[in-house]
Design a protein around this motif. Sequence first.
Motif, PDB file in Angstrom:
ATOM      1  N   ASP A   8      56.992  19.575 -16.365  1.00 17.93           N
ATOM      2  CA  ASP A   8      57.663  20.822 -15.999  1.00 17.93           C
ATOM      3  C   ASP A   8      57.114  21.443 -14.711  1.00 17.93           C
ATOM      4  O   ASP A   8      56.881  22.650 -14.635  1.00 17.93           O
ATOM      5  CB  ASP A   8      57.598  21.813 -17.157  1.00 17.93           C
ATOM      6  CG  ASP A   8      58.274  21.259 -18.399  1.00 17.93           C
ATOM      7  OD1 ASP A   8      59.520  21.281 -18.442  1.00 17.93           O
ATOM      8  OD2 ASP A   8      57.568  20.791 -19.298  1.00 17.93           O
ATOM      9  N   HIS A  10      58.866  21.311 -11.871  1.00 15.97           N
ATOM     10  CA  HIS A  10      60.059  21.927 -11.276  1.00 15.97           C
ATOM     11  C   HIS A  10      59.909  22.083  -9.758  1.00 15.97           C
ATOM     12  O   HIS A  10      60.245  23.127  -9.193  1.00 15.97           O
ATOM     13  CB  HIS A  10      60.356  23.273 -11.934  1.00 15.97           C
ATOM     14  CG  HIS A  10      60.719  23.171 -13.378  1.00 15.97           C
ATOM     15  ND1 HIS A  10      62.014  22.955 -13.809  1.00 15.97           N
ATOM     16  CD2 HIS A  10      59.961  23.224 -14.508  1.00 15.97           C
ATOM     17  CE1 HIS A  10      62.037  22.892 -15.133  1.00 15.97           C
ATOM     18  NE2 HIS A  10      60.799  23.048 -15.582  1.00 15.97           N
ATOM     19  N   ASP A  41      60.788  16.696 -15.823  1.00 17.29           N
ATOM     20  CA  ASP A  41      61.006  17.852 -14.960  1.00 17.29           C
ATOM     21  C   ASP A  41      59.956  17.941 -13.858  1.00 17.29           C
ATOM     22  O   ASP A  41      59.423  19.015 -13.558  1.00 17.29           O
ATOM     23  CB  ASP A  41      61.066  19.142 -15.776  1.00 17.29           C
ATOM     24  CG  ASP A  41      62.377  19.272 -16.537  1.00 17.29           C
ATOM     25  OD1 ASP A  41      63.241  18.380 -16.408  1.00 17.29           O
ATOM     26  OD2 ASP A  41      62.553  20.265 -17.259  1.00 17.29           O
ATOM     27  N   GLY A 194      56.482  18.415 -23.247  1.00 17.43           N
ATOM     28  CA  GLY A 194      56.656  19.599 -22.419  1.00 17.43           C
ATOM     29  C   GLY A 194      57.928  20.324 -22.815  1.00 17.43           C
ATOM     30  O   GLY A 194      58.194  20.551 -23.973  1.00 17.43           O
ATOM     31  N   HIS A 197      57.794  25.161 -22.138  1.00 15.94           N
ATOM     32  CA  HIS A 197      56.977  26.063 -21.315  1.00 15.94           C
ATOM     33  C   HIS A 197      56.130  26.993 -22.187  1.00 15.94           C
ATOM     34  O   HIS A 197      55.858  28.136 -21.815  1.00 15.94           O
ATOM     35  CB  HIS A 197      57.859  26.908 -20.370  1.00 15.94           C
ATOM     36  CG  HIS A 197      58.703  26.112 -19.446  1.00 15.94           C
ATOM     37  ND1 HIS A 197      59.450  26.685 -18.431  1.00 15.94           N
ATOM     38  CD2 HIS A 197      58.933  24.782 -19.347  1.00 15.94           C
ATOM     39  CE1 HIS A 197      60.108  25.748 -17.763  1.00 15.94           C
ATOM     40  NE2 HIS A 197      59.802  24.578 -18.310  1.00 15.94           N
ATOM     41  N   ASP A 218      54.201  24.803 -17.841  1.00 15.97           N
ATOM     42  CA  ASP A 218      54.979  24.600 -16.617  1.00 15.97           C
ATOM     43  C   ASP A 218      54.130  24.923 -15.389  1.00 15.97           C
ATOM     44  O   ASP A 218      53.007  25.414 -15.488  1.00 15.97           O
ATOM     45  CB  ASP A 218      56.250  25.462 -16.642  1.00 15.97           C
ATOM     46  CG  ASP A 218      55.932  26.945 -16.593  1.00 15.97           C
ATOM     47  OD1 ASP A 218      55.531  27.445 -15.526  1.00 15.97           O
ATOM     48  OD2 ASP A 218      56.066  27.626 -17.637  1.00 15.97           O
ATOM     49  N   TYR A 220      55.403  26.851 -12.681  1.00 15.83           N
ATOM     50  CA  TYR A 220      56.132  27.830 -11.879  1.00 15.83           C
ATOM     51  C   TYR A 220      55.198  28.725 -11.072  1.00 15.83           C
ATOM     52  O   TYR A 220      55.414  28.957  -9.876  1.00 15.83           O
ATOM     53  CB  TYR A 220      57.036  28.683 -12.773  1.00 15.83           C
ATOM     54  CG  TYR A 220      58.370  28.039 -13.058  1.00 15.83           C
ATOM     55  CD1 TYR A 220      59.235  27.708 -12.025  1.00 15.83           C
ATOM     56  CD2 TYR A 220      58.763  27.759 -14.358  1.00 15.83           C
ATOM     57  CE1 TYR A 220      60.454  27.109 -12.278  1.00 15.83           C
ATOM     58  CE2 TYR A 220      59.981  27.165 -14.626  1.00 15.83           C
ATOM     59  CZ  TYR A 220      60.832  26.845 -13.573  1.00 15.83           C
ATOM     60  OH  TYR A 220      62.032  26.240 -13.829  1.00 15.83           O
TER      61      TYR A 220
END
Length: 239
Positions: A8, A10, A41, A194, A197, A218, A220
């Motif tokens: 994750d 991203h 991801d 995963g 999150h 994650d 982010y």
Amino acid sequence: MTILFVSDLHLDSSRPHITRLFVEFVRDEASQAGALFILGDLFEAWIGDDASDETADQVATALARLHASGVPTFFIHGNRDFLLGDAYARRARMTLLPDGSVVDIEGERVLLMHGDTLCTDDAPYQAFRAQSHTPAWQRAFLARPLAERRAFAAQARAESQRYTRSVDDAITDVNADAVAATLRAHGVRRLIHGHTHRPAQHRLELDGQPAERIVLGDWYEHGSVLRCRSGETSLSRLG
């Protein structure tokens, strides 16, 4: 040696600092590890190997160098990058694994998944997943012009964000019965995934025996990595 797990991330051009964090992680810590597993991801969106951009190029270069140093990378598709194909995997020198792969980690059989298939209470998502993972849907999508694919991905991200905000958190989390059934079906007592999150290490009881479900975080705002070494696991923030 330490085995590393991430998911994750991203990655995309809107968050270059996270791409840099991942590239530095690959160059520094991962280069000293026994293996790196990416459980889906890796990218915010993937509309085909023919649509590679600067972010994807940076990641491919970093992972290819990691492979050249003797550290293998294994990749399981996520819900955002399930169209990542053999061409990009060859560039990045990643080995593609099926979602739901049992691997040997220091003598223990461990199940690795992205995790979205465990969220069985999220019926609308599961319906879309079933449709979009058919060969016919994927062939038709990849045959569309790049501009159309980019527009579709942008719209899908926006709709996903609206949907996630509108439903109860429990709907988008894993279903406990699905987790137990999946562990039984694969004959394992440890699962790493995963998608949700919600980073945590969950101790479970399965048919009267201890089991564990480890959820990766994650990337982010910062990184999240699981380290496995000498029978010990450590899930921690990076950066």
